[in-house]
Each structure stands twice: as structure tokens, then as C-alpha cells.
Design a protein around this motif. Sequence first.
Motif, PDB file in Angstrom:
ATOM      1  N   ALA A 134       0.817  -1.222   0.000  1.00 14.95           N
ATOM      2  CA  ALA A 134       0.000   0.000   0.000  1.00 14.95           C
ATOM      3  C   ALA A 134       0.846   1.266   0.000  1.00 14.95           C
ATOM      4  N   ILE A 135       1.988   1.217  -0.687  1.00 14.97           N
ATOM      5  CA  ILE A 135       2.841   2.393  -0.865  1.00 14.97           C
ATOM      6  C   ILE A 135       2.628   2.909  -2.283  1.00 14.97           C
ATOM      7  N   VAL A 136       2.282   4.178  -2.406  1.00 17.53           N
ATOM      8  CA  VAL A 136       2.111   4.821  -3.711  1.00 17.53           C
ATOM      9  C   VAL A 136       3.465   5.361  -4.142  1.00 17.53           C
ATOM     10  N   HIS A 137       3.846   5.088  -5.375  1.00 19.92           N
ATOM     11  CA  HIS A 137       5.104   5.564  -5.952  1.00 19.92           C
ATOM     12  C   HIS A 137       4.785   6.419  -7.166  1.00 19.92           C
ATOM     13  N   LEU A 138       5.214   7.686  -7.146  1.00 22.97           N
ATOM     14  CA  LEU A 138       5.066   8.520  -8.336  1.00 22.97           C
ATOM     15  C   LEU A 138       6.274   8.297  -9.232  1.00 22.97           C
ATOM     16  N   ARG A 139       6.073   8.417 -10.531  1.00 21.25           N
ATOM     17  CA  ARG A 139       7.149   8.227 -11.499  1.00 21.25           C
ATOM     18  C   ARG A 139       7.074   9.316 -12.561  1.00 21.25           C
TER      19      ARG A 139
ATOM     20  N   ARG B 113       1.135  15.825   2.846  1.00 16.28           N
ATOM     21  CA  ARG B 113       2.519  15.357   2.955  1.00 16.28           C
ATOM     22  C   ARG B 113       3.411  16.266   2.134  1.00 16.28           C
ATOM     23  N   THR B 114       4.637  16.472   2.606  1.00 23.83           N
ATOM     24  CA  THR B 114       5.621  17.303   1.923  1.00 23.83           C
ATOM     25  C   THR B 114       6.852  16.457   1.616  1.00 23.83           C
ATOM     26  N   PHE B 115       7.383  16.614   0.403  1.00 24.82           N
ATOM     27  CA  PHE B 115       8.507  15.818  -0.075  1.00 24.82           C
ATOM     28  C   PHE B 115       9.585  16.720  -0.670  1.00 24.82           C
ATOM     29  N   THR B 116      10.831  16.304  -0.528  1.00 22.27           N
ATOM     30  CA  THR B 116      11.940  16.960  -1.208  1.00 22.27           C
ATOM     31  C   THR B 116      12.087  16.305  -2.572  1.00 22.27           C
ATOM     32  N   VAL B 117      12.168  17.138  -3.618  1.00 23.18           N
ATOM     33  CA  VAL B 117      12.289  16.619  -4.983  1.00 23.18           C
ATOM     34  C   VAL B 117      13.456  17.309  -5.696  1.00 23.18           C
ATOM     35  N   ASP B 118      13.911  16.670  -6.767  1.00 22.63           N
ATOM     36  CA  ASP B 118      14.966  17.230  -7.610  1.00 22.63           C
ATOM     37  C   ASP B 118      14.328  18.170  -8.622  1.00 22.63           C
ATOM     38  N   CYS B 119      14.722  19.429  -8.577  1.00 24.48           N
ATOM     39  CA  CYS B 119      14.247  20.436  -9.525  1.00 24.48           C
ATOM     40  C   CYS B 119      15.418  20.865 -10.391  1.00 24.48           C
ATOM     41  N   ASN B 120      15.650  20.107 -11.461  1.00 25.34           N
ATOM     42  CA  ASN B 120      16.728  20.411 -12.402  1.00 25.34           C
ATOM     43  C   ASN B 120      18.081  20.532 -11.707  1.00 25.34           C
ATOM     44  N   GLY B 121      18.357  19.589 -10.802  1.00 27.00           N
ATOM     45  CA  GLY B 121      19.642  19.556 -10.113  1.00 27.00           C
ATOM     46  C   GLY B 121      19.687  20.323  -8.808  1.00 27.00           C
ATOM     47  N   ALA B 122      18.593  20.935  -8.406  1.00 25.73           N
ATOM     48  CA  ALA B 122      18.520  21.651  -7.131  1.00 25.73           C
ATOM     49  C   ALA B 122      17.356  21.056  -6.317  1.00 25.73           C
ATOM     50  N   TYR B 123      17.271  21.433  -5.057  1.00 23.79           N
ATOM     51  CA  TYR B 123      16.195  20.940  -4.211  1.00 23.79           C
ATOM     52  C   TYR B 123      14.928  21.753  -4.408  1.00 23.79           C
ATOM     53  N   GLY B 124      13.814  21.055  -4.331  1.00 23.67           N
ATOM     54  CA  GLY B 124      12.511  21.684  -4.356  1.00 23.67           C
ATOM     55  C   GLY B 124      11.617  20.982  -3.357  1.00 23.67           C
TER      56      GLY B 124
ATOM     57  N   ARG C 222      12.500  21.376 -14.655  1.00 24.14           N
ATOM     58  CA  ARG C 222      12.197  19.947 -14.650  1.00 24.14           C
ATOM     59  C   ARG C 222      12.090  19.495 -13.205  1.00 24.14           C
ATOM     60  N   VAL C 223      10.980  18.917 -12.860  1.00 22.41           N
ATOM     61  CA  VAL C 223      10.744  18.419 -11.506  1.00 22.41           C
ATOM     62  C   VAL C 223      10.616  16.900 -11.577  1.00 22.41           C
ATOM     63  N   ALA C 224      11.532  16.201 -10.917  1.00 23.42           N
ATOM     64  CA  ALA C 224      11.519  14.739 -10.899  1.00 23.42           C
ATOM     65  C   ALA C 224      10.574  14.239  -9.809  1.00 23.42           C
ATOM     66  N   LEU C 225       9.677  13.345 -10.177  1.00 26.68           N
ATOM     67  CA  LEU C 225       8.714  12.794  -9.227  1.00 26.68           C
ATOM     68  C   LEU C 225       9.114  11.426  -8.703  1.00 26.68           C
ATOM     69  N   ASP C 226      10.178  10.839  -9.243  1.00 21.48           N
ATOM     70  CA  ASP C 226      10.566   9.462  -8.916  1.00 21.48           C
ATOM     71  C   ASP C 226      10.867   9.213  -7.444  1.00 21.48           C
ATOM     72  N   SER C 227      11.236  10.230  -6.689  1.00 21.20           N
ATOM     73  CA  SER C 227      11.583  10.026  -5.284  1.00 21.20           C
ATOM     74  C   SER C 227      10.367  10.098  -4.364  1.00 21.20           C
ATOM     75  N   VAL C 228       9.194  10.379  -4.903  1.00 18.27           N
ATOM     76  CA  VAL C 228       8.004  10.567  -4.075  1.00 18.27           C
ATOM     77  C   VAL C 228       7.286   9.225  -3.876  1.00 18.27           C
ATOM     78  N   CYS C 229       7.197   8.825  -2.615  1.00 22.64           N
ATOM     79  CA  CYS C 229       6.426   7.633  -2.267  1.00 22.64           C
ATOM     80  C   CYS C 229       5.846   7.837  -0.861  1.00 22.64           C
ATOM     81  N   PHE C 230       4.664   7.291  -0.646  1.00 20.65           N
ATOM     82  CA  PHE C 230       3.981   7.465   0.635  1.00 20.65           C
ATOM     83  C   PHE C 230       2.975   6.335   0.825  1.00 20.65           C
ATOM     84  N   ASP C 231       2.626   6.099   2.098  1.00 17.42           N
ATOM     85  CA  ASP C 231       1.642   5.065   2.388  1.00 17.42           C
ATOM     86  C   ASP C 231       0.246   5.666   2.393  1.00 17.42           C
ATOM     87  N   VAL C 232      -0.726   4.809   2.142  1.00 16.06           N
ATOM     88  CA  VAL C 232      -2.125   5.260   2.130  1.00 16.06           C
ATOM     89  C   VAL C 232      -2.910   4.572   3.220  1.00 16.06           C
TER      90      VAL C 232
END
Length: 76
Positions: free
Chosen positions: A5-10, A36-47, A66-76
Motif C-alpha cells: 500500500a505504498i504509492v510511488h510517483l514516477r 505530505r511534503t517531499f523533497t524533490v529534484d528540480c533540475n539539479g537543485a532541491y525543491g 524539470r521536476v523529478a517525481l521518482d523520489s516521491v512515495c507514501f503510504d495510504v
Amino acid sequence: IDAAAIVHLRGSVKSGTVGLPIFSGLASGFRPAATRTFTVDCNGAYGTLQIDSSGVVTLTAGGNVRVALDSVCFDV
């Protein structure tokens, strides 16, 4: 959503406006119970990406090249 039950964005998104929703299409059962708040890669910087309990996904800080969503995962 995986067997635990972990959601993974890609994928990634680009352009748009920081502070406005990227998308609001997370279906019921794929949304966090609370915001929920997540740290994401925004074209080589943090967002910062926020997902609320209604399924709205918003980049709240960072660049929009460019915002990478691959690191975003959370439980439901």
C-alpha cells in the motif's frame, strides 16, 4: 500502488507555475490521509512538493524547469 500500500510517483514535469497545482488527479485510495511534503529534484537543485488529502500535487518551492517525481512515495 504496491502490495504494501505504498504509492510511488514516477516521471517528471516541466514548466507551470511554482505554488500552483501540477495536477489534481490522484484517485481515492492513492491519496495520503493528510497533507505530505517531499523533497524533490528540480533540475539539479532541491525543491518541495506537497500532496494534500484531496489528491492535489503542488510544487511549493524550487524551479520549474524539470521536476523529478521518482523520489516521491507514501503510504495510504
